[in-house]
Enzyme design. Structure first.
Site, PDB file in Angstrom:
ATOM      1  N   PHE A   1       0.853  -1.197   0.000  1.00 22.38           N
ATOM      2  CA  PHE A   1       0.000   0.000   0.000  1.00 22.38           C
ATOM      3  C   PHE A   1       0.882   1.238   0.000  1.00 22.38           C
ATOM      4  O   PHE A   1       1.731   1.399   0.869  1.00 22.38           O
ATOM      5  CB  PHE A   1      -0.930   0.028   1.221  1.00 22.38           C
ATOM      6  CG  PHE A   1      -1.864   1.203   1.199  1.00 22.38           C
ATOM      7  CD1 PHE A   1      -3.029   1.181   0.443  1.00 22.38           C
ATOM      8  CD2 PHE A   1      -1.571   2.355   1.907  1.00 22.38           C
ATOM      9  CE1 PHE A   1      -3.877   2.275   0.384  1.00 22.38           C
ATOM     10  CE2 PHE A   1      -2.415   3.467   1.867  1.00 22.38           C
ATOM     11  CZ  PHE A   1      -3.572   3.415   1.111  1.00 22.38           C
TER      12      PHE A   1
ATOM     13  N   ASP B   1       9.142   2.693   1.724  1.00 22.73           N
ATOM     14  CA  ASP B   1       7.973   3.396   2.249  1.00 22.73           C
ATOM     15  C   ASP B   1       7.859   3.096   3.743  1.00 22.73           C
ATOM     16  O   ASP B   1       7.403   2.025   4.141  1.00 22.73           O
ATOM     17  CB  ASP B   1       6.723   2.945   1.474  1.00 22.73           C
ATOM     18  CG  ASP B   1       5.451   3.641   1.960  1.00 22.73           C
ATOM     19  OD1 ASP B   1       5.430   4.168   3.081  1.00 22.73           O
ATOM     20  OD2 ASP B   1       4.455   3.619   1.196  1.00 22.73           O
TER      21      ASP B   1
ATOM     22  N   LYS C   1       2.538   9.626   8.457  1.00 21.36           N
ATOM     23  CA  LYS C   1       1.752   9.278   9.656  1.00 21.36           C
ATOM     24  C   LYS C   1       2.260   9.813  11.011  1.00 21.36           C
ATOM     25  O   LYS C   1       1.841  10.872  11.435  1.00 21.36           O
ATOM     26  CB  LYS C   1       1.545   7.764   9.695  1.00 21.36           C
ATOM     27  CG  LYS C   1       0.602   7.295   8.566  1.00 21.36           C
ATOM     28  CD  LYS C   1       0.082   5.899   8.792  1.00 21.36           C
ATOM     29  CE  LYS C   1      -1.082   5.547   7.892  1.00 21.36           C
ATOM     30  NZ  LYS C   1      -0.747   5.131   6.525  1.00 21.36           N
TER      31      LYS C   1
HETATM   32  C1  LIG Z   1      -0.935   5.326   5.167  1.00 25.66           C
HETATM   33  C2  LIG Z   1       0.093   4.903   4.199  1.00 25.66           C
HETATM   34  C3  LIG Z   1       0.277   5.605   2.992  1.00 25.66           C
HETATM   35  C4  LIG Z   1      -0.608   6.740   2.561  1.00 25.66           C
HETATM   36  O1  LIG Z   1      -0.602   7.816   3.464  1.00 25.66           O
HETATM   37  P1  LIG Z   1      -1.771   8.924   3.379  1.00 25.66           P
HETATM   38  O2  LIG Z   1      -1.316   9.961   4.365  1.00 25.66           O
HETATM   39  O3  LIG Z   1      -3.040   8.248   3.758  1.00 25.66           O
HETATM   40  O4  LIG Z   1      -1.792   9.430   2.001  1.00 25.66           O
HETATM   41  C5  LIG Z   1       1.291   5.172   2.161  1.00 25.66           C
HETATM   42  N1  LIG Z   1       2.097   4.140   2.490  1.00 25.66           N
HETATM   43  C6  LIG Z   1       1.941   3.475   3.642  1.00 25.66           C
HETATM   44  C7  LIG Z   1       2.863   2.340   3.959  1.00 25.66           C
HETATM   45  C8  LIG Z   1       0.931   3.813   4.529  1.00 25.66           C
HETATM   46  O5  LIG Z   1       0.754   3.119   5.653  1.00 25.66           O
END
Ligand SMILES: *Cc1c(COP(=O)(O)O)cnc(C)c1O
Length: 398
Positions: free
Chosen positions: A140, A225, A254
């Site tokens: 994701f 990420d 986050k």
């Molecule tokens: C939450 C998340 C995103 C996206 O972040 P948003 O602030 O919701 O756009 C991307 N990569 C990872 C691994 C995430 O947990």
């Protein structure tokens, strides 16, 4: 009609239906406790999806935000301000740089924007003839079109294609499949150190080192990420520090702002300077209030020893949960204060509802996985309060 159902009806009338109707309306919070619109208290074990690292109303965050809002709330990138510079200095320092230009930061406002920046950065840095990006099944990376094109969940990606980027998906954790996919046509690999949205699924031992090696051999960028895993969640500043690897590009969001919206894309080595003037930008990116909040988060993680606490209390949570003998609980996954309770049946929605009824906020992440990602400021007693209630929560959900 309760205040919650009243708010839900108003929500349903004017908000787009993309989230469904949330079951709890949070009115305020204090520490790790939140209170709903009807005054019911909950222990917050999800922290707004691993965001509210300092819990709610932490004095350091409140003061930083209030002071910065009073001084100057917004400058745009036509002007610089000290908080942004200071935050970048702190981040590159935490990543082992002296701040002499070998590691540099671009600030965005969210996770998906951090990944959009990373995607543009690796495209900018790639030689001719490298159109391809490799990403992982079930990964994701966000909901905007670039980040979504890298997201390995067909159900959320496919309705919005076709995409402009050629992305090849490989099974997460399979080093052989990765090596085959990462060739001279590959500009970058995007991967998470632990797949958060897939169910808090850690990479197998040695996998990130294999990604590093495959990228080095093929001349591709390793984009890690750490939007969910970073800033102390796993008991280290960054999850990759447990694997002895350094990526070429790192994305954060986050937990960084402790509840204020901020994202960061960090470039190492030649990726530190791959953007030229005019290549990218954001009106709000590096916003002074968001940067001040992030500085308060970093200071507080240090001052309150929250890395050690996340490691220790995460282990306590795992040990106490794993000791529960209940047919619905199959195991516990993850590290630090980032866990999935693995269920033996697709009952996570029932567990989430039962937990809420008992005064605990958790997240039904997958049909058989419940996410626990509390504030890093959670206490030992609060962890034990949850694990003591867990058998009854599970029994009610069964
Ligand atoms: C939450 C998340 C995103 C996206 O972040 P948003 O602030 O919701 O756009 C991307 N990569 C990872 C691994 C995430 O947990």
């Amino acid at each position: 009609m309760s205040a919650t159902t009243d708010l839900q009806a108003r929500f349903d009338a004017v908000l787009m239906p993309n989230y469904g109707t949330p079951p709890v309306a949070i009115a305020r919070g204090e520490g790790c406790r939140v209170y709903d619109a009807d005054g019911k208290a909950y222990l917050d074990l999800i922290a707004g999806i691993a965001v509210s690292a300092l819990g709610h109303g932490h004095p350091a965050l409140v003061a930083a935000v209030a002071d910065q809002a009073a001084a100057v709330a917004h400058t745009s990138n036509l002007f610089l301000h000290e908080r942004e510079v200071e935050l970048a200095e702190r981040l590159v320092g935490l990543l082992g740089s002296e701040g002499d230009g070998d590691v540099r930061v671009f600030f965005a406002n969210s996770g998906t924007e951090a990944n959009e920046a990373a995607l543009k950065l690796v495209k900018r840095a790639a030689d001719e003839g490298r159109p391809r990006i490799v990403a992982a099944d079930n990964g994701f990376h966000g909901r905007t079109l670039g980040a979504l094109s890298l997201t390995g969940k067909a159900a959320i990606r496919d309705p919005f294609g076709p995409y402009g980027t050629d992305v090849v998906f490989v099974p997460y954790g399979d080093a052989d499949a990765l090596r085959k996919a990462v060739d001279a046509t590959c500009a970058a690999v995007f991967v998470e150190p632990v797949q958060g949205e897939a169910g808090v699924v850690p990479a197998p031992e040695g996998y990130l080192a294999e990604v590093r090696r495959a990228c080095d051999e093929a001349g591709a960028a390793f984009v890690l990420d750490e939007i969910q895993s970073g800033i102390g969640r796993t008991g280290r500043w960054f999850a990759h520090q447990a694997h002895g690897v350094t990526p070429d590009v790192l994305t954060l969001a986050k937990g960084l702002g402790g509840g204020l919206p901020i994202g960061a894309c960090v470039g190492f080595g030649r990726y530190a300077t791959a953007f030229a003037k005019g290549d990218h930008g954001s009106t709000f990116g590096g916003n002074p209030v968001a940067c001040a909040a992030a500085l308060a988060v970093l200071d507080t993680v240090e001052n309150e020893n929250l890395l050690a606490s996340a490691a220790e209390l995460g282990t306590l949570l795992e040990r106490e949960a794993a000791a529960i003998d209940h047919p619905l609980l199959a195991g516990v996954r993850g590290s630090g204060l980032w866990r999935a309770l693995v269920l033996s049946a697709p009952a996570s929605a029932a567990v989430q509802a039962s937990a809420a009824a008992h005064g605990f906020l958790v997240n039904a992440l997958a049909p058989d996985a419940v996410r626990i990602a509390p504030p890093l400021t959670i206490s030992r007693d609060e962890v034990l309060e949850f694990t003591a209630a867990l058998p009854a929560i599970l029994e009610e959900a069964r």
